[in-house]
Scaffold this active site. Structure first.
Site, PDB file in Angstrom:
ATOM      1  N   ASP A 247       0.882  -1.164   0.000  1.00 36.52           N
ATOM      2  CA  ASP A 247       0.000   0.000   0.000  1.00 36.52           C
ATOM      3  C   ASP A 247       0.924   1.219   0.000  1.00 36.52           C
ATOM      4  OD1 ASP A 247      -2.244   1.664   0.210  1.00 36.52           O
ATOM      5  OD2 ASP A 247      -2.105   1.685   2.394  1.00 36.52           O
TER       6      ASP A 247
ATOM      7  N   ASP B 231      -2.799   1.163   6.979  1.00 38.53           N
ATOM      8  CA  ASP B 231      -1.904   0.876   5.851  1.00 38.53           C
ATOM      9  C   ASP B 231      -1.438  -0.578   5.868  1.00 38.53           C
ATOM     10  OD1 ASP B 231      -1.161   3.997   5.158  1.00 38.53           O
ATOM     11  OD2 ASP B 231      -1.257   3.606   7.314  1.00 38.53           O
TER      12      ASP B 231
ATOM     13  N   GLU C 299      -1.072  -1.347  -4.884  1.00 36.48           N
ATOM     14  CA  GLU C 299      -2.287  -0.579  -5.141  1.00 36.48           C
ATOM     15  C   GLU C 299      -2.027   0.414  -6.263  1.00 36.48           C
ATOM     16  OE1 GLU C 299      -5.267   0.834  -2.071  1.00 36.48           O
ATOM     17  OE2 GLU C 299      -4.303   2.722  -2.597  1.00 36.48           O
TER      18      GLU C 299
END
Length: 200
Positions: free
Chosen positions: A9, A143, A70
């Site tokens: 992430d 996160d 991501e």
């Protein structure tokens, strides 16, 4: 065969990194999860170096088969987008150096895979990550849980059992509700991408 995925992430202040092992039946096991942090007061090049070094250390320690990141998407906060894009580039570079395949997944794809709902909020995603991995609670901060969700999303997408059968059939009956929703979203996305014939 077990698939080990390292999920990222990306973020400049907090970069979540999670590693999971996923079996062909889609059961997942937590291997490692952490958040690489850099202070805003640090020069940009040093922050990127610190994040890159942290990612490379985890890649070499856990030896994943694939890296899932991501995908950067538009936000009103240009500064945040720039940081995410820069860290994504560092992660892509680290994976490429090790000749590891990389997959990019949008937040909506990840949410649909994990919860069955592409607009799920962070708490819903965190709760499902904990449930999927058999944890008492989701890793914090968010996160960390997001990185694990990205890794699980990719592993489930690539699962042989989720592939269409020869002859056009499918085995949707063997999928979880979240996986069925993810497949439906994927089919819808592919259908909308097919050019339509113009009519006069």
């Amino acid at each position: 065969m077990t698939l080990r995925v390292l999920g990222i992430d990306p973020g400049l202040t907090r970069c979540g990194v999670g590693v999971v092992d996923v079996q062909p039946d889609r059961t997942a096991r937590l291997i490692a999860v952490t958040v690489i942090r850099t202070p805003p007061s640090m020069p940009l090049e040093e922050r990127l170096l610190a994040v890159g070094d942290g990612i490379e250390l985890l890649l070499d320690e856990h030896l994943p088969a694939v890296v899932a990141i991501e995908r950067v998407f538009a936000q009103q906060n240009l500064h945040t987008v720039m940081g995410v894009a820069q860290v994504s580039g560092v992660a892509l570079h680290a994976a490429a150096k090790r000749k590891l395949p990389v997959a990019l997944h949008t937040p909506s794809e990840v949410k649909a895979a994990i919860t069955g709902y592409g607009s799920a909020d962070k708490k819903q995603v965190q709760a499902m990550v904990a449930r999927i991995l058999g944890l008492a609670e989701a890793p914090k901060p968010a996160d960390a849980a997001d990185a694990l969700a990205i890794a699980i999303c990719h592993a489930w997408r690539g699962s042989p059992a989720a592939a269409p059968r020869a002859g056009g059939g499918s085995d949707d009956a063997s999928l979880t509700p979240a996986q069925v929703a993810w497949r439906a979203a994927e089919r819808s996305s592919r259908a909308s991408a097919v050019p339509r014939r113009l009519t006069r």
